[in-house]
Design an enzyme around this catalytic site. Structure first.
Site, PDB file in Angstrom:
ATOM      1  N   CYS A 363       0.834  -1.269  -0.156  1.00 40.62           N
ATOM      2  CA  CYS A 363      -0.123  -0.038  -0.143  1.00 40.62           C
ATOM      3  C   CYS A 363       0.798   1.251   0.041  1.00 40.62           C
ATOM      4  O   CYS A 363       1.496   1.536  -0.948  1.00 40.62           O
ATOM      5  CB  CYS A 363      -1.008   0.048   1.178  1.00 40.62           C
ATOM      6  SG  CYS A 363      -2.327   1.144   0.982  1.00 40.62           S
ATOM      7  N   HIS A 468      -3.660  -5.439   1.313  1.00 33.68           N
ATOM      8  CA  HIS A 468      -3.139  -5.835   2.475  1.00 33.68           C
ATOM      9  C   HIS A 468      -3.682  -7.356   3.103  1.00 33.68           C
ATOM     10  O   HIS A 468      -4.792  -7.843   2.294  1.00 33.68           O
ATOM     11  CB  HIS A 468      -4.068  -4.681   3.596  1.00 33.68           C
ATOM     12  CG  HIS A 468      -3.544  -3.503   3.671  1.00 33.68           C
ATOM     13  ND1 HIS A 468      -2.175  -3.348   4.320  1.00 33.68           N
ATOM     14  CD2 HIS A 468      -4.093  -2.253   3.238  1.00 33.68           C
ATOM     15  CE1 HIS A 468      -2.165  -1.731   4.094  1.00 33.68           C
ATOM     16  NE2 HIS A 468      -3.186  -1.459   3.363  1.00 33.68           N
TER      17      HIS A 468
END
Length: 514
Positions: A363, A468
């Site tokens: 991310c 994630h």
């Protein structure tokens, strides 16, 4: 006519942050759920950059962290699904309760971006108007939403296990409280007050907290809990007895220190003593710990892999013998990138990559690995990237919040074991990342492994992903390490066994008795 259903509320308060509220709430959720009761967790307000994506009617199950047997079927709907955010602690508590995680369980989430500023997420969605408000002005505006979420959960369940925040005795905050005593009163909760005895001063913490509560609220406290005790419990006497004489509240449990229970810590923190799997070390992983680091709880499974040693990296010396370097998520990517450069970590990471060492960006970490961060809307900030992937990230006002099922394409180099692996995880990001146009025209093109989700460099040692939760997927751990780690289902069961063994007989039943 039958009276409307209303759950019995059990609330876990703490003398301090880190006393063990989240852990105990999770254990209580499983304890009551395995009695056949319908259970839901609740925390009115959570301040954390560890968040999970939840959404109703996904059709693909709550997460890859469900009990055994819930695996990715390549024939499933693999489109991303829009969702909302809740704190990770409430997400895990819902799984422990055998409930579908949803936004009412944590109606207000504060995600710190700077020391004096947090993004406000209400019922799973970013609320810009509330984000601009001061804390005290915000509380009264959100209380009706918080109360409604709690009332609905109380009407739909047999037991609601509520977690407080910080301490209920913060006398400077009591007038604007929407997470501790106000919630306890509203739910008519029976409360436990837990303290970390390993810090020292436990009896003073318990007595001082009790003494600072308004007299009417003291009656809500049904028992004191001593957490993280090391030694012979007989040596505690006569402390519990004297404390009960002063307060009228019994000490109902002394919970021994339990280093490796397997539940991710609420703030994702691990220490060196507890961050190494069993067996001879074969992989040393350094996670760069910048100031606005986020979603650290997703690395918990790595702690349990035999032969893996995990450490924080806050300076170049922490990277010297690392096999992998992980750049995790960030709530303020440009700010953390500036910090990383100030520590000299940028040069150390570049040198590691030049030697062929494995680098993984997740991310915000993926965004840092590219050539540039472009911020036309004032979301995060402009910055040059680390230049390890020929990508560019543009920040957009709309926030991507969704759970995603995807499959790695042909992956090479250090990450070749991921080729063809089906993964499921979640996305939380403002940035949108793509090939750098000029670099692509010059022939420097990153290998796109999952459309708009994952890229690696030509050598194959640098990998960036938006997804994630990779290490929470058993298929990923099996591919990378040939390892299976304890499932969360087994963790929840052990936690419930633990509290059943260490609470005084009958206490947990009395908390939900009519």
């Amino acid at each position: 006519m039958n009276a409307p259903r209303r759950a019995r509320a059990v609330m876990v308060l703490g003398t301090t942050s880190g006393a063990g509220k989240s852990w105990l709430t999770t254990a209580l959720c499983r304890h009551y759920a395995r009695q056949g009761l319908k259970v839901a967790p609740f925390k009115a307000q959570n301040m954390s950059n560890n968040a999970r994506v939840v959404a109703p009617a996904l059709g693909i199950g709550p997460s890859s962290l469900l009990p055994e047997g819930n695996v990715v079927d390549p024939g499933e709907d693999q489109r991303p699904h829009a969702g909302g955010e809740i704190g990770s602690a409430q997400y895990f508590q819902a799984l422990a309760a055998r409930a579908e995680p949803e936004v009412r369980m944590n109606p207000l989430l504060l995600k710190p971006e700077r020391d004096t500023h947090s993004q406000v997420v209400l019922l799973g969605q970013v609320d810009e108007a509330l984000t601009r408000l001061g804390w005290r002005g915000r509380s009264e505006k959100v209380w009706p939403t918080v109360a409604r979420a709690l009332d609905e959960l109380m009407a739909e369940n047999d037991v609601v296990v509520i977690e407080g925040a910080g301490s209920p005795a913060e006398i400077n905050l009591m007038a604007s409280d929407i997470v501790n005593l106000r919630v306890a009163r509203h739910a008519q909760a029976r409360c436990l007050l837990v303290t970390d005895i390993d810090r020292g001063g436990a009896f003073a913490h318990l007595y001082g907290t009790w003494a600072l509560l308004p007299e009417a609220d003291r009656a809500l406290i049904q028992g004191f809990v001593l957490n993280k005790f090391r030694g012979d419990a007989k040596l505690l006497a006569p402390g519990p007895q004297q404390l009960q004489a002063l307060t009228g509240v019994p000490t109902v449990a002394t919970l021994p220190m339990w280093w490796q229970h397997g539940l991710p810590e609420e703030d994702g923190v691990f220490d060196m003593a507890a961050a190494q799997g069993s067996g001879a070390i074969h992989t040393r992983i350094a996670v760069v710990a910048y100031p606005r680091i986020s979603n650290l709880d997703e690395f918990q499974p790595l702690k349990n892999v035999p032969g893996v040693a995990l450490r924080w990296a806050r300076g170049p010396a922490d990277l010297v013998d690392a096999d992998w370097i992980i750049l995790p998520g960030s709530k303020h990517t440009s700010g953390d990138l500036a910090w990383l450069r100030a520590q000299g970590l940028d040069r150390a990471i570049a040198a590691h990559a030049a030697r062929g060492g494995a680098v993984l960006g997740i991310c915000g970490g993926l965004q840092m690995l590219g050539e540039a961060l472009i911020d036309p809307h004032g979301i995060d900030g402009n910055a040059p990237g680390l230049g390890l992937l020929p990508l560019v990230t543009a920040f957009e006002p709309a926030k991507t919040v969704r759970r995603t099922v995807a499959r790695f394409g042909e992956t090479q180099g250090n990450w070749a074991a991921l080729s063809g692996v089906n993964v499921r995880g979640y996305e939380i990001h403002h940035g949108q990342t793509a090939q750098h146009p000029a670099m692509a025209a010059a022939g420097n093109v990153a290998r796109e492994l999952m459309p708009a989700l994952a890229w690696q460099n030509e050598l194959g040692n640098v990998l960036g992903v938006y997804l994630h939760g990779l290490f929470e997927d058993p298929a990923v751990l099996q591919a990378l390490f040939g390892a299976q780690v304890p499932t969360l289902e087994s963790v929840f069961e052990r936690m419930a066994d633990f509290i059943a063994a260490h609470f005084e007989p009958g206490v947990l039943d009395r908390l939900i008795a009519d």
